[in-house]
Write a protein that holds these residues in place. Sequence first.
Motif, PDB file in Angstrom:
ATOM      1  N   ASP B  51       0.831  -1.218   0.000  1.00  0.00           N
ATOM      2  CA  ASP B  51       0.000   0.000   0.000  1.00  0.00           C
ATOM      3  C   ASP B  51       0.860   1.261   0.000  1.00  0.00           C
ATOM      4  N   ALA B  52       1.954   1.213   0.756  1.00  0.00           N
ATOM      5  CA  ALA B  52       2.848   2.381   0.813  1.00  0.00           C
ATOM      6  C   ALA B  52       3.523   2.608  -0.540  1.00  0.00           C
ATOM      7  N   ILE B  53       3.928   1.522  -1.183  1.00  0.00           N
ATOM      8  CA  ILE B  53       4.581   1.640  -2.494  1.00  0.00           C
ATOM      9  C   ILE B  53       3.599   2.184  -3.526  1.00  0.00           C
ATOM     10  N   LEU B  54       2.364   1.617  -3.533  1.00  0.00           N
ATOM     11  CA  LEU B  54       1.342   2.080  -4.479  1.00  0.00           C
ATOM     12  C   LEU B  54       1.045   3.568  -4.276  1.00  0.00           C
ATOM     13  N   GLU B  55       0.899   3.990  -3.026  1.00  0.00           N
ATOM     14  CA  GLU B  55       0.590   5.396  -2.749  1.00  0.00           C
ATOM     15  C   GLU B  55       1.707   6.298  -3.278  1.00  0.00           C
ATOM     16  N   SER B  56       2.952   5.873  -3.059  1.00  0.00           N
ATOM     17  CA  SER B  56       4.064   6.720  -3.522  1.00  0.00           C
ATOM     18  C   SER B  56       4.100   6.779  -5.046  1.00  0.00           C
ATOM     19  N   THR B  81       8.444  -5.469  -4.915  1.00  0.00           N
ATOM     20  CA  THR B  81       8.324  -4.404  -5.911  1.00  0.00           C
ATOM     21  C   THR B  81       7.616  -4.884  -7.179  1.00  0.00           C
ATOM     22  N   LYS B  82       8.036  -6.039  -7.725  1.00  0.00           N
ATOM     23  CA  LYS B  82       7.466  -6.487  -9.004  1.00  0.00           C
ATOM     24  C   LYS B  82       5.970  -6.765  -8.884  1.00  0.00           C
ATOM     25  N   LYS B  83       5.570  -7.479  -7.834  1.00  0.00           N
ATOM     26  CA  LYS B  83       4.129  -7.752  -7.621  1.00  0.00           C
ATOM     27  C   LYS B  83       3.353  -6.444  -7.545  1.00  0.00           C
ATOM     28  N   THR B  84       3.920  -5.488  -6.825  1.00  0.00           N
ATOM     29  CA  THR B  84       3.231  -4.215  -6.632  1.00  0.00           C
ATOM     30  C   THR B  84       3.143  -3.435  -7.937  1.00  0.00           C
TER      31      THR B  84
END
Lengths: 417, 417
Positions: B51-56, B81-84
């Motif tokens: 969720d944090a990666i997606l938001e950024s 990272t890749k999954k996200t």
Amino acid sequence: MTNSIRAEVITIGDEILFGQITDTNTAWIGTELTNIGIRVVRKTSVGDQADAILESLHEAHQRADVIIITGGLGPTKDDITKKTLCTYFGVGMVRNESALALVTGFFEKRGREMTDLNRAQADLPANAVYIQNDWGTAPGMWFEHDQRVYVSLPGVPFEMKHLMTNRILPKLTAHFKTPIIKHKMIRTVGIGESFLAERIEAWEDALPDHIKLAYLPSFGGVKLRLTATGDDNARLDQELAEQVDRVMPLIQKNVYGFDNDELETVVGTLLTEKKQTLAAAESCTGGYLSAQITKVPGSSVYFWGSVISYNNSVKVAQLGVQPDTLEQYGAVSEETIRQMAEGVRKALGTNIGIATSGIAGPGGGTPDKPVGTVWIACATDQRTVTRLLKLGQYRDQNIQLTTTYLLNMLREEILNQ
Amino acid sequence: MTNSIRAEVITIGDEILFGQITDTNTAWIGTELTNIGIRVVRKTSVGDQADAILESLHEAHQRADVIIITGGLGPTKDDITKKTLCTYFGVGMVRNESALALVTGFFEKRGREMTDLNRAQADLPANAVYIQNDWGTAPGMWFEHDQRVYVSLPGVPFEMKHLMTNRILPKLTAHFKTPIIKHKMIRTVGIGESFLAERIEAWEDALPDHIKLAYLPSFGGVKLRLTATGDDNARLDQELAEQVDRVMPLIQKNVYGFDNDELETVVGTLLTEKKQTLAAAESCTGGYLSAQITKVPGSSVYFWGSVISYNNSVKVAQLGVQPDTLEQYGAVSEETIRQMAEGVRKALGTNIGIATSGIAGPGGGTPDKPVGTVWIACATDQRTVTRLLKLGQYRDQNIQLTTTYLLNMLREEILNQ
């Protein structure tokens, strides 16, 4: 840690975005906040533009309970943090008398003229709690706004660390209900991380869940940091002490101190206790060894001085090294290092003499004496011990490692007396 | 620079937030992107949570044309990272045969068994352009999505640098019509940031919009960084040179170098050019001065050594300071510093002798000689110059500032010869 206190760190400055400086502040802040049980959920760096700073503040407000802001507090035009915080909080700027007194004193003490730019450093957003910076003219600031805490600090690392350690971390611990976290550091020297890990593996595996172990390697040494989390202060201290008692027998010989003990401080304390005086003869370390020894306040009690003999003529004239020894064995040899340690002890009239001579690099290496070849020695009234070190290719590392190994050799010699 | 290409850098990994590692990648990336005319507008670090990666990613999409993502590409479970990125782009994961061949070869070469976790490193989001990593098993990836470029790289510094230098930077230069950005650094010493700012205010205010000025302060010195943006390489160089010519007369005497020049390196070059040899007599700097001088590889050509006379007996025996001078004026006095500089020059047989004597603190201060009182001197065959410094309360800073001011005094004396 989902219900723990969440923090974000915002660093301000084009020089960070453009890569002109490497940001070491936020790693340090991350460690310190983690240590008091506050979870850092994001780090953001923005440039010296008001809109970018405002946007990062609004975003951080959505996610965090604590927002730590560093940078942009200098006296010059490109530092706009305070103005932007006024906009963000919707307040005006007010001159703070305590801050002004500090800045004025700072300049008076140095007998220097003060400019309006300097005076403006005492202007703070109206809702700021002024946090005194003992080490510079940029103020620290604490804000409470909409159930969040905002902290603004200068970006200069030693000023930021001083303010965090002495003012902000205690305030944060008091303001938030954070779990009790206790640390115990065991400082080792002369053993590599993996060897250390193997030697204490059984002990490490048996640690309870609420006590964590971290390996913190540095030049020539590895620090073992135990972190215990709980709600009973005395109990945690006792548990940490018990774990130290269990592991010490396995690593005794490599442990030079605990917590904040530095090798040069431990050596200084030993020299003072035993009423011994010290002199150094440095070649490849070029002054770094003496600089480490004299970093310790009060070191003049036991450290009389040193001779840095970069040129062989200095080894002969000041240290009494025999010209034919240099001729026959070279400056980087056991014969020479012995004469350097004994010579500086005699020349400066101290109880102990220590010496370094080696090839720090990048130049000067030969097939039989490659870069990283270093001799160290310690001479007392009883004996002179010497040791050959085979280090790496990098000048800075070779100088630092040589210093660490020699200080540890000195520590062992004092203890052996 | 509103119409320049805007980049954001996102680093992924709990270890960065918790301060377990210092992020040096983004400073390097910032420099490289700036040099090809792409403006970094923000750096963000988030943890290993989708969720944090997606938001950024969503935030960066609002602001940037290029989004560089590093980290989270290892084989272990916490690297997501890749999954996200699949979630973010709304695509599935596809095994890439070139990537698989590389991973397989990597393990065959080392004669090691390959696990499914290793094979999974060859799975890429379906819209990824595979960027070959010659130095590891984590792939580089290039995405074009909604008029933005996304680049995903491993966090291991040498793998990231290899991919950026050889694959990504050329692709970015080709993909965007980027302006040219040139930097010029002017390095000053012995003048405070605010005084410098006042002295060059008129010049600074007259800078054209496409040339920006930044103040980068450090101990005893301030670096002025000019950044020019445009599309004509030669023209920008010429404009920067013209601005330097304009400002130099105002600050000439405080400028010791440009771009990457260090004070100790500049001094070393001058000594070499003038075929002069140097010796130092240190008291309050305790070896730090010599350590700075010998940090420079090859310094043994001009630096013969030094005497660190922490104890007055060493000042007398090794440097020839008169006992009655110490008696009458004390170790921290103009009379003593003069004899130290001239004495070490004589004792070590060099062309130039420099000396420091002061009260570094925290102890040793008196009403007439408070902590921070420091004398420095430089003796040549023509004359001996001395200077009294009134510094602050902090030992480390006093030692560093004394060293900077003395190296600058030495620089001026060599130039005056």
